[in-house]
Design a protein around this motif. Structure first.
Motif, PDB file in Angstrom:
ATOM      1  N   UNK A  91      19.330  -7.651  25.442  1.00  0.00           N
ATOM      2  CA  UNK A  91      19.453  -8.159  26.812  1.00  0.00           C
ATOM      3  C   UNK A  91      19.132  -7.057  27.821  1.00  0.00           C
ATOM      4  N   UNK A  92      19.036  -7.456  29.073  1.00  0.00           N
ATOM      5  CA  UNK A  92      18.709  -6.534  30.155  1.00  0.00           C
ATOM      6  C   UNK A  92      19.803  -5.487  30.362  1.00  0.00           C
ATOM      7  N   UNK A 102      22.740  -6.324  17.209  1.00  0.00           N
ATOM      8  CA  UNK A 102      22.864  -7.127  16.002  1.00  0.00           C
ATOM      9  C   UNK A 102      22.140  -6.474  14.832  1.00  0.00           C
ATOM     10  N   UNK A 103      20.978  -5.885  15.090  1.00  0.00           N
ATOM     11  CA  UNK A 103      20.122  -5.347  14.041  1.00  0.00           C
ATOM     12  C   UNK A 103      20.076  -3.813  13.990  1.00  0.00           C
ATOM     13  N   UNK A 104      20.834  -3.153  14.856  1.00  0.00           N
ATOM     14  CA  UNK A 104      20.778  -1.687  14.882  1.00  0.00           C
ATOM     15  C   UNK A 104      21.957  -1.111  15.662  1.00  0.00           C
ATOM     16  N   UNK A 105      22.173   0.199  15.444  1.00  0.00           N
ATOM     17  CA  UNK A 105      23.102   0.974  16.262  1.00  0.00           C
ATOM     18  C   UNK A 105      22.279   2.032  16.969  1.00  0.00           C
ATOM     19  N   UNK A 117      21.599  -3.919  28.110  1.00  0.00           N
ATOM     20  CA  UNK A 117      21.381  -2.807  27.185  1.00  0.00           C
ATOM     21  C   UNK A 117      20.236  -1.917  27.677  1.00  0.00           C
ATOM     22  N   UNK A 118      19.174  -2.534  28.162  1.00  0.00           N
ATOM     23  CA  UNK A 118      18.034  -1.788  28.695  1.00  0.00           C
ATOM     24  C   UNK A 118      18.475  -0.919  29.870  1.00  0.00           C
ATOM     25  N   UNK A 119      19.276  -1.469  30.759  1.00  0.00           N
ATOM     26  CA  UNK A 119      19.753  -0.727  31.921  1.00  0.00           C
ATOM     27  C   UNK A 119      20.693   0.411  31.514  1.00  0.00           C
ATOM     28  N   UNK A 120      21.510   0.204  30.496  1.00  0.00           N
ATOM     29  CA  UNK A 120      22.410   1.257  30.025  1.00  0.00           C
ATOM     30  C   UNK A 120      21.620   2.448  29.504  1.00  0.00           C
ATOM     31  N   UNK A 154      10.086  -7.351  28.442  1.00  0.00           N
ATOM     32  CA  UNK A 154      10.367  -7.737  27.061  1.00  0.00           C
ATOM     33  C   UNK A 154      11.673  -7.124  26.538  1.00  0.00           C
ATOM     34  N   UNK A 155      12.446  -6.463  27.419  1.00  0.00           N
ATOM     35  CA  UNK A 155      13.643  -5.734  26.979  1.00  0.00           C
ATOM     36  C   UNK A 155      13.321  -4.887  25.754  1.00  0.00           C
ATOM     37  N   UNK A 156      12.321  -4.031  25.920  1.00  0.00           N
ATOM     38  CA  UNK A 156      11.757  -3.294  24.801  1.00  0.00           C
ATOM     39  C   UNK A 156      11.894  -1.799  25.005  1.00  0.00           C
TER      40      UNK A 156
END
Length: 80
Positions: free
Chosen positions: A59-60, A6-9, A62-65, A41-43
């Motif tokens: 979300x998790x 939402x806030x970045x690519x 995106x973190x896993x990708x 923290x999905x950080x």
């Protein structure tokens, strides 16, 4: 690889990650070896010498990708 948040690519290349913040257009870059992922923290954490920054993922998945793309382990500890 491209991930849209939402806030970045996020633009993932084999050696580095580029973040294009929306709507400002600011660009952050980090080499893969300077990247850390925090699952609690999905950080996404970048520590580049004297400069460090953090980016919350949505979300998790995106973190896993990101973890799978770079082949790095996801930490379960809190960010610093």
């Amino acid at each position: 690889m491209l991930l849209n948040l939402t806030h970045a690519k996020l633009i993932l290349t084999p050696q580095q990650l580029q973040v294009r913040l929306q709507p400002s257009g600011a660009i952050l870059e980090v080499f893969a070896e300077d990247l850390r992922l925090i699952s609690t923290a999905n950080l996404l954490v970048a520590n580049v010498g004297s400069v460090s920054w953090q980016l919350p993922l949505e979300n998790d998945e995106q973190l896993q990708q990101v973890a799978e793309f770079y082949g790095i382990a996801v930490d379960a500890v809190e960010a610093y």
